[in-house]
Design a protein around this motif. Sequence first.
Motif, mmCIF file in Angstrom:
data_model
loop_
_atom_site.group_PDB
_atom_site.id
_atom_site.type_symbol
_atom_site.label_atom_id
_atom_site.label_comp_id
_atom_site.label_asym_id
_atom_site.label_seq_id
_atom_site.Cartn_x
_atom_site.Cartn_y
_atom_site.Cartn_z
ATOM 1 N N THR A 171 0.833 -1.096 0.095
ATOM 2 C CA THR A 171 0.118 0.076 -0.067
ATOM 3 C C THR A 171 0.885 1.236 -0.046
ATOM 4 O O THR A 171 0.400 2.125 -0.748
ATOM 5 N N ILE A 172 1.950 1.286 0.784
ATOM 6 C CA ILE A 172 2.700 2.429 0.684
ATOM 7 C C ILE A 172 3.379 2.614 -0.436
ATOM 8 O O ILE A 172 3.555 3.809 -0.954
ATOM 9 N N VAL A 173 3.905 1.504 -1.254
ATOM 10 C CA VAL A 173 4.692 1.720 -2.436
ATOM 11 C C VAL A 173 3.541 2.373 -3.372
ATOM 12 O O VAL A 173 3.771 3.302 -4.396
ATOM 13 N N ILE A 174 2.280 1.829 -3.418
ATOM 14 C CA ILE A 174 1.507 2.240 -4.576
ATOM 15 C C ILE A 174 1.097 3.827 -4.433
ATOM 16 O O ILE A 174 0.834 4.570 -5.306
ATOM 17 N N LEU A 175 0.741 3.804 -3.117
ATOM 18 C CA LEU A 175 0.296 5.492 -2.844
ATOM 19 C C LEU A 175 1.724 6.444 -3.062
ATOM 20 O O LEU A 175 1.486 7.560 -3.413
ATOM 21 N N LEU A 176 2.727 5.891 -2.897
ATOM 22 C CA LEU A 176 4.047 6.694 -3.040
ATOM 23 C C LEU A 176 4.052 6.675 -4.546
ATOM 24 O O LEU A 176 4.294 8.218 -5.133
ATOM 25 N N LEU A 177 3.802 5.899 -5.430
ATOM 26 C CA LEU A 177 3.828 5.953 -6.840
ATOM 27 C C LEU A 177 2.647 6.939 -7.402
ATOM 28 O O LEU A 177 3.036 7.906 -8.124
ATOM 29 N N PHE A 178 1.548 7.016 -6.766
ATOM 30 C CA PHE A 178 0.468 8.022 -7.107
ATOM 31 C C PHE A 178 0.850 9.376 -6.669
ATOM 32 O O PHE A 178 0.815 10.403 -7.455
ATOM 33 N N THR A 179 1.698 9.465 -5.795
ATOM 34 C CA THR A 179 2.179 10.986 -4.952
ATOM 35 C C THR A 179 3.159 11.616 -6.076
ATOM 36 O O THR A 179 3.116 12.627 -6.518
ATOM 37 N N VAL A 180 4.081 10.592 -6.470
ATOM 38 C CA VAL A 180 5.310 11.019 -7.512
ATOM 39 C C VAL A 180 4.551 11.520 -8.687
ATOM 40 O O VAL A 180 4.898 12.349 -9.485
ATOM 41 N N GLY A 181 3.329 10.703 -9.256
ATOM 42 C CA GLY A 181 2.688 10.968 -10.453
ATOM 43 C C GLY A 181 1.970 12.153 -10.466
ATOM 44 O O GLY A 181 1.486 12.740 -11.497
ATOM 45 N N ARG A 182 1.465 12.770 -9.253
ATOM 46 C CA ARG A 182 1.059 14.125 -9.218
ATOM 47 C C ARG A 182 1.863 15.278 -8.641
ATOM 48 O O ARG A 182 1.494 16.274 -8.068
ATOM 49 N N ILE A 183 3.196 14.968 -8.913
ATOM 50 C CA ILE A 183 4.129 15.936 -8.291
ATOM 51 C C ILE A 183 4.037 17.279 -9.032
ATOM 52 O O ILE A 183 4.426 18.418 -8.287
ATOM 53 N N LEU A 184 3.358 17.597 -10.118
ATOM 54 C CA LEU A 184 3.249 18.923 -10.732
ATOM 55 C C LEU A 184 1.786 19.288 -10.671
ATOM 56 O O LEU A 184 1.370 20.183 -11.363
ATOM 57 N N SER A 185 0.987 18.627 -9.828
ATOM 58 C CA SER A 185 -0.352 18.708 -9.655
ATOM 59 C C SER A 185 -0.764 19.417 -8.152
ATOM 60 O O SER A 185 -1.372 18.727 -7.524
ATOM 61 N N ILE B 210 11.448 1.836 -11.338
ATOM 62 C CA ILE B 210 12.235 1.843 -10.069
ATOM 63 C C ILE B 210 11.914 0.964 -9.152
ATOM 64 O O ILE B 210 12.280 0.205 -8.692
ATOM 65 N N SER B 211 10.368 1.159 -8.850
ATOM 66 C CA SER B 211 9.750 0.351 -7.860
ATOM 67 C C SER B 211 9.915 -1.119 -8.181
ATOM 68 O O SER B 211 10.070 -1.926 -7.506
ATOM 69 N N ARG B 212 9.569 -1.513 -9.715
ATOM 70 C CA ARG B 212 9.564 -2.800 -10.144
ATOM 71 C C ARG B 212 10.890 -3.349 -10.117
ATOM 72 O O ARG B 212 11.125 -4.577 -9.889
ATOM 73 N N ARG B 213 12.085 -2.569 -10.345
ATOM 74 C CA ARG B 213 13.531 -3.141 -10.275
ATOM 75 C C ARG B 213 13.954 -3.707 -8.726
ATOM 76 O O ARG B 213 14.599 -4.339 -8.490
ATOM 77 N N TYR B 214 13.510 -2.530 -7.955
ATOM 78 C CA TYR B 214 14.133 -2.759 -6.592
ATOM 79 C C TYR B 214 12.997 -3.630 -5.353
ATOM 80 O O TYR B 214 13.455 -3.828 -4.453
ATOM 81 N N THR B 215 11.783 -3.499 -5.926
ATOM 82 C CA THR B 215 10.814 -4.047 -5.003
ATOM 83 C C THR B 215 9.843 -4.970 -6.026
ATOM 84 O O THR B 215 10.093 -4.925 -7.213
ATOM 85 N N GLU B 216 8.954 -5.860 -5.382
ATOM 86 C CA GLU B 216 8.092 -6.693 -6.323
ATOM 87 C C GLU B 216 6.534 -6.105 -6.492
ATOM 88 O O GLU B 216 5.836 -6.421 -7.043
ATOM 89 N N TYR B 217 6.741 -4.794 -6.132
ATOM 90 C CA TYR B 217 5.221 -3.913 -6.304
ATOM 91 C C TYR B 217 5.301 -2.809 -7.446
ATOM 92 O O TYR B 217 6.484 -2.219 -7.680
ATOM 93 N N GLY B 218 4.317 -2.507 -7.907
ATOM 94 C CA GLY B 218 4.149 -1.440 -8.795
ATOM 95 C C GLY B 218 2.671 -1.278 -9.557
ATOM 96 O O GLY B 218 1.916 -2.062 -9.011
ATOM 97 N N LEU B 219 2.572 -0.518 -10.263
ATOM 98 C CA LEU B 219 1.006 -0.197 -10.953
ATOM 99 C C LEU B 219 0.752 -1.064 -11.962
ATOM 100 O O LEU B 219 -0.317 -1.374 -12.269
ATOM 101 N N TRP B 220 1.838 -1.452 -12.771
ATOM 102 C CA TRP B 220 1.771 -2.416 -13.699
ATOM 103 C C TRP B 220 3.046 -3.335 -13.904
ATOM 104 O O TRP B 220 4.071 -2.912 -13.194
#
Length: 319
Positions: free
Chosen positions: A236-250, A309-319
């Motif tokens: 959950t932390i990783v997914i929400l972190l990815l969403f946060t990064v995806g809104r960095i200019l919003s 990066i998340s897929r490379r260093y962890t087993e979690y990602g959005l796709w």
Amino acid sequence: MEDVVVKGVRKKTVQKKSVLKLISRDKYLLLFLLPVVVHLFIFSYLPILGISVAFRDYRIGDPFLAWGSDAKWVGLKHFIEFVNSMYFVRILRNTFFLSALFLIFGFWVPIVFSIFLNEIRHSLYKKVIQTMTFMPHFISTVVIVGIVVNFVSIDGIVNSIIQLFGGNREQLLNNPQYFRVIFIVSTIWQTFGWGSLLYLAAIAGIDPGQYESARMDGANRWKQAIHITLPGITPTIVILLLFTVGRILSTDTDKVLLMYNPSIYETADVIGTYTYRTGLLEGSFSYASAIGFFSAVVNFILLIFANSISRRYTEYGLW
């Protein structure tokens, strides 16, 4: 060969029947999703047609979805104008800074809060804390900003505390160096309670047997939280972190727009507020659309990069 084709057709038929069976079984649940789907289509997907405005010289009265010679195509003119603008560096820097500061100081707050809240055993006390921390999420942004403005005004409580420790009273929201602190602190207060909800749901899904085994092995509650709870909510932390990064200019444009004024544009002017001024106040719709499209593309690139990066260093990602 014919047997393979027949088996493939049969497999597709079975899959189709299975899908139809699931739809028939869950038809009432799917109806609950209908308003969400309609909302997303109207407000998220339908406006994509307006991307063409960013590549045109659009004026009020021109055909909105024109594609012929009447469209007045100008290519990348507005994008180049934005990049060469005297405000480009300032608004890009301010947007990144506000998002990065919230990522550094605010992202982990709901995580820690949810872990501590999970350790409270008194149900009434736990519900009272949840209600108090969730409440700011349901308060209008206008009201939240009004509260913040009153707190940091010359006669506000913040200035009273500053004066108590020997400082001087001043209008804090007129000072560019204080805007980021005020914005980040108030945003954390406004969002951390509601943000902890997903983490609490993830914690509830952890197998209670793991805690029982840890207690039998002599692990105290702190070690249980570190070695069981935290790893359990890592996806959950990783997914929400990815969403946060995806809104960095919003950055929260509505809130910035309500808090800022010309005296603090140096640190408060972000992409959203600049788009608002150029698009709605000055009527440069094509220029504002180009800025919005630029922001969306950068967000999408950052999301892809963070996900890889998340897929490379962890087993979690959005796709």
